[in-house]
Design a protein around this motif. Structure first.
Motif, mmCIF file in Angstrom:
data_model
loop_
_atom_site.group_PDB
_atom_site.id
_atom_site.type_symbol
_atom_site.label_atom_id
_atom_site.label_comp_id
_atom_site.label_asym_id
_atom_site.label_seq_id
_atom_site.Cartn_x
_atom_site.Cartn_y
_atom_site.Cartn_z
ATOM 1 N N ALA A 1 -101.763 43.515 -6.330
ATOM 2 C CA ALA A 1 -102.711 44.621 -6.139
ATOM 3 C C ALA A 1 -102.043 45.974 -5.921
ATOM 4 C CB ALA A 1 -103.626 44.316 -4.956
ATOM 5 N N TYR A 2 -100.880 45.992 -5.247
ATOM 6 C CA TYR A 2 -100.357 47.279 -4.768
ATOM 7 C C TYR A 2 -100.078 48.305 -5.866
ATOM 8 C CZ TYR A 2 -95.446 46.634 -6.091
ATOM 9 O OH TYR A 2 -94.289 46.488 -6.810
ATOM 10 N N PRO A 3 -99.720 47.889 -7.113
ATOM 11 C CA PRO A 3 -99.399 48.928 -8.106
ATOM 12 C C PRO A 3 -100.596 49.796 -8.497
ATOM 13 C CG PRO A 3 -98.515 46.797 -8.788
ATOM 14 C CD PRO A 3 -99.451 46.538 -7.650
ATOM 15 N N TYR A 4 -101.818 49.379 -8.150
ATOM 16 C CA TYR A 4 -103.011 50.069 -8.633
ATOM 17 C C TYR A 4 -103.553 51.073 -7.624
ATOM 18 C CZ TYR A 4 -102.384 46.424 -11.981
ATOM 19 O OH TYR A 4 -101.812 45.606 -12.923
ATOM 20 N N PHE A 5 -102.753 51.395 -6.587
ATOM 21 C CA PHE A 5 -103.214 52.321 -5.564
ATOM 22 C C PHE A 5 -102.354 53.569 -5.525
ATOM 23 C CE2 PHE A 5 -105.282 48.448 -4.456
ATOM 24 C CZ PHE A 5 -106.505 48.880 -3.970
ATOM 25 N N PRO A 6 -102.960 54.677 -5.065
ATOM 26 C CA PRO A 6 -102.208 55.939 -5.009
ATOM 27 C C PRO A 6 -101.028 55.859 -4.045
ATOM 28 C CG PRO A 6 -104.567 56.296 -4.565
ATOM 29 C CD PRO A 6 -104.353 54.827 -4.607
ATOM 30 N N ASP A 7 -100.013 56.670 -4.312
ATOM 31 C CA ASP A 7 -98.871 56.753 -3.400
ATOM 32 C C ASP A 7 -99.360 57.139 -2.011
ATOM 33 O OD1 ASP A 7 -97.160 56.055 -5.379
ATOM 34 O OD2 ASP A 7 -96.217 58.022 -5.604
ATOM 35 N N GLY A 8 -98.746 56.550 -0.989
ATOM 36 C CA GLY A 8 -99.111 56.858 0.384
ATOM 37 C C GLY A 8 -100.139 55.914 0.962
ATOM 38 N N THR A 9 -100.693 55.019 0.125
ATOM 39 C CA THR A 9 -101.679 54.055 0.632
ATOM 40 C C THR A 9 -101.046 53.157 1.699
ATOM 41 O OG1 THR A 9 -102.905 54.034 -1.446
ATOM 42 C CG2 THR A 9 -103.185 52.118 -0.025
ATOM 43 N N VAL A 10 -101.828 52.841 2.736
ATOM 44 C CA VAL A 10 -101.399 51.896 3.780
ATOM 45 C C VAL A 10 -102.076 50.553 3.502
ATOM 46 C CG1 VAL A 10 -101.430 51.360 6.245
ATOM 47 C CG2 VAL A 10 -101.118 53.740 5.479
ATOM 48 N N HIS A 11 -101.283 49.520 3.294
ATOM 49 C CA HIS A 11 -101.820 48.179 3.036
ATOM 50 C C HIS A 11 -101.764 47.367 4.335
ATOM 51 C CE1 HIS A 11 -101.894 48.949 -1.263
ATOM 52 N NE2 HIS A 11 -100.663 49.418 -1.159
ATOM 53 N N LEU A 12 -102.942 47.046 4.858
ATOM 54 C CA LEU A 12 -103.084 46.289 6.105
ATOM 55 C C LEU A 12 -103.386 44.837 5.721
ATOM 56 C CD1 LEU A 12 -103.742 45.924 9.146
ATOM 57 C CD2 LEU A 12 -105.968 46.938 8.699
ATOM 58 N N ALA A 13 -102.479 43.927 6.074
ATOM 59 C CA ALA A 13 -102.628 42.528 5.654
ATOM 60 C C ALA A 13 -102.521 41.632 6.880
ATOM 61 C CB ALA A 13 -101.553 42.160 4.633
ATOM 62 N N VAL A 14 -103.583 40.870 7.162
ATOM 63 C CA VAL A 14 -103.597 40.025 8.352
ATOM 64 C C VAL A 14 -103.976 38.594 7.980
ATOM 65 C CG1 VAL A 14 -104.327 39.821 10.753
ATOM 66 C CG2 VAL A 14 -104.420 42.063 9.633
ATOM 67 N N VAL A 15 -102.965 37.801 7.650
ATOM 68 C CA VAL A 15 -103.089 36.345 7.582
ATOM 69 C C VAL A 15 -101.995 35.873 8.524
ATOM 70 C CG1 VAL A 15 -102.899 34.290 6.143
ATOM 71 C CG2 VAL A 15 -103.985 36.368 5.238
ATOM 72 N N ASP A 16 -102.403 35.402 9.699
ATOM 73 C CA ASP A 16 -101.493 35.439 10.843
ATOM 74 C C ASP A 16 -101.538 34.156 11.678
ATOM 75 O OD1 ASP A 16 -99.690 36.578 12.597
ATOM 76 O OD2 ASP A 16 -101.170 37.856 13.603
ATOM 77 N N PRO A 17 -101.135 33.013 11.078
ATOM 78 C CA PRO A 17 -101.183 31.772 11.855
ATOM 79 C C PRO A 17 -100.309 31.806 13.109
ATOM 80 C CG PRO A 17 -100.164 31.404 9.698
ATOM 81 C CD PRO A 17 -100.711 32.791 9.684
ATOM 82 N N GLY A 18 -99.302 32.705 13.147
ATOM 83 C CA GLY A 18 -98.414 32.766 14.315
ATOM 84 C C GLY A 18 -98.858 33.763 15.368
ATOM 85 N N GLY B 1 -99.938 35.736 18.534
ATOM 86 C CA GLY B 1 -99.762 35.416 19.941
ATOM 87 C C GLY B 1 -98.456 34.705 20.229
ATOM 88 N N GLY B 2 -97.725 34.339 19.173
ATOM 89 C CA GLY B 2 -96.438 33.648 19.359
ATOM 90 C C GLY B 2 -95.289 34.627 19.271
ATOM 91 N N ARG B 3 -94.167 34.166 18.734
ATOM 92 C CA ARG B 3 -92.951 34.979 18.753
ATOM 93 C C ARG B 3 -92.781 35.840 17.519
ATOM 94 N NH1 ARG B 3 -89.314 33.020 22.710
ATOM 95 N NH2 ARG B 3 -87.608 34.017 21.589
ATOM 96 N N ARG B 4 -93.650 35.682 16.525
ATOM 97 C CA ARG B 4 -93.448 36.452 15.294
ATOM 98 C C ARG B 4 -93.621 37.962 15.559
ATOM 99 N NH1 ARG B 4 -97.147 39.120 15.766
ATOM 100 N NH2 ARG B 4 -99.346 38.814 15.330
ATOM 101 N N LYS C 1 -104.649 37.330 22.686
ATOM 102 C CA LYS C 1 -103.657 36.383 22.145
ATOM 103 C C LYS C 1 -103.989 36.001 20.707
ATOM 104 C CE LYS C 1 -100.859 35.123 25.670
ATOM 105 N NZ LYS C 1 -100.576 36.479 26.164
ATOM 106 N N THR C 2 -105.204 36.348 20.255
ATOM 107 C CA THR C 2 -105.659 35.796 18.974
ATOM 108 C C THR C 2 -106.061 36.827 17.939
ATOM 109 O OG1 THR C 2 -107.900 35.665 19.836
ATOM 110 C CG2 THR C 2 -106.531 33.689 20.053
ATOM 111 N N PHE C 3 -106.208 38.110 18.297
ATOM 112 C CA PHE C 3 -106.771 39.062 17.338
ATOM 113 C C PHE C 3 -105.946 40.351 17.302
ATOM 114 C CE2 PHE C 3 -111.131 40.895 15.736
ATOM 115 C CZ PHE C 3 -110.544 41.160 14.498
ATOM 116 N N HIS C 4 -104.705 40.210 16.814
ATOM 117 C CA HIS C 4 -103.852 41.385 16.696
ATOM 118 C C HIS C 4 -104.297 42.293 15.547
ATOM 119 C CE1 HIS C 4 -100.325 39.437 19.138
ATOM 120 N NE2 HIS C 4 -101.451 39.540 19.812
ATOM 121 N N GLY C 5 -105.106 41.775 14.617
ATOM 122 C CA GLY C 5 -105.695 42.642 13.594
ATOM 123 C C GLY C 5 -106.476 43.769 14.246
ATOM 124 N N ARG C 6 -107.226 43.439 15.275
ATOM 125 C CA ARG C 6 -108.017 44.431 16.005
ATOM 126 C C ARG C 6 -107.148 45.289 16.933
ATOM 127 N NH1 ARG C 6 -111.510 41.616 20.386
ATOM 128 N NH2 ARG C 6 -109.449 41.580 21.355
#
Length: 263
Positions: free
Chosen positions: A58-75, A77-80, A128-133
């Motif tokens: 997907a990223y090539p189709y966006f203007p320069d400077g775009t911020v891509h926020l991606a949250v698939v985060d099984p870890g 609340g842990g050490r990641r 511990k569970t919603f670092h996206g927020r």
């Protein structure tokens, strides 16, 4: 650096719950002018490989400077680590779990920070569970609003980011062995074999005991027939004309496939 105030969102949150809406609310509280684009929230739960694939395509189709926020985060609340990355076309915000490894293999990191500065979090009292927020959405909003990357936390070396081994394809005596790296909404089976291998050659794919001829377009086979082709994303794919290849061929994510050439 100009910022064009666009954030893309990608997650495995689905659309039944309020999680996506809450992240957008957190962003709007910081800067209601930001433009938000949902890439997808239907990543299969905890499937970092699928998220990696979607972001990379997907990223090539966006203007320069775009911020891509991606949250698939099984870890969560842990050490990641929680990270933000600058690359040539913009920024990445999310967990350091391999989710960005596909994109960064095509457009390397320029700078990386660990998100240690709680001034840019929603609150220093993290769930511990919603670092996206609590971390990722607010950091993305500040970044898209022009806060410099280096303000967000401690610099780290991009060489220590978590890799993701999408077991690469291997050249064999007869062709290329690979695997299924993504399955889309239509049940199309995307392999990790780059389409540029097959240019100008006669080829077929072996999978699930079948031999599937390589073609140019869906219309090259009858409705209901299996076909191999190079899709718009540039990878070799197995599909069924007007059908669902995943359910009809009983092939799953990670299954082995082999591409061979007519001698």
């Amino acid at each position: 650096m100009h910022h064009n105030s666009m954030i893309t969102l990608l997650s495995d949150f689905g659309d039944r719950d309020i999680y996506v809406g809450v992240m957008k609310g957190v962003i709007a509280e910081i800067n209601p002018e930001l433009r938000l684009v949902d890439l997808t929230h239907q990543i299969p739960p905890q499937n970092i490989a699928a998220a990696r694939f979607c972001l990379m395509n997907a990223y090539p189709y966006f203007p320069d400077g775009t911020v891509h926020l991606a949250v698939v985060d099984p870890g969560v609340g842990g050490r990641r680590r929680a990270i933000a990355v600058e690359f040539a076309n913009g920024f990445l915000v999310g967990p350091d779990n391999g989710i960005f490894s596909g994109l960064l293999s095509q457009s390397p990191a320029i700078a990386v920070v660990e998100l240690t500065n709680s001034d840019y979090w929603r609150t220093p009292q993290l769930s511990k569970t919603f670092h996206g927020r609590d971390i990722f959405a607010p950091v993305a909003a500040h970044l898209a609003s022009g806060v410099p990357l280096k303000e967000l936390g401690n610099p780290i070396n991009s060489a220590i980011l978590v890799p993701m081994d999408i077991s690469g394809c291997i050249l064999t005596e007869t062709g290329i062995a690979g695997s299924i790296q993504y399955i889309d909404h239509f049940g199309n089976l995307v392999t990790n074999i780059p389409g540029n291998y097959v240019q100008g050659r006669t080829w077929y794919v072996k999978a699930a005991g079948l031999t599937i001829t390589g073609c140019e377009t869906y219309s090259d086979v009858k409705v209901g027939e299996a076909i191999s082709l190079v899709e718009s994303h540039g990878w070799v794919e197995i599909a069924i004309n007007s059908g669902n290849a995943q359910s009809q061929l009983q092939i799953q994510l990670g299954d082995r496939v082999e591409l061979a050439f007519e001698s």
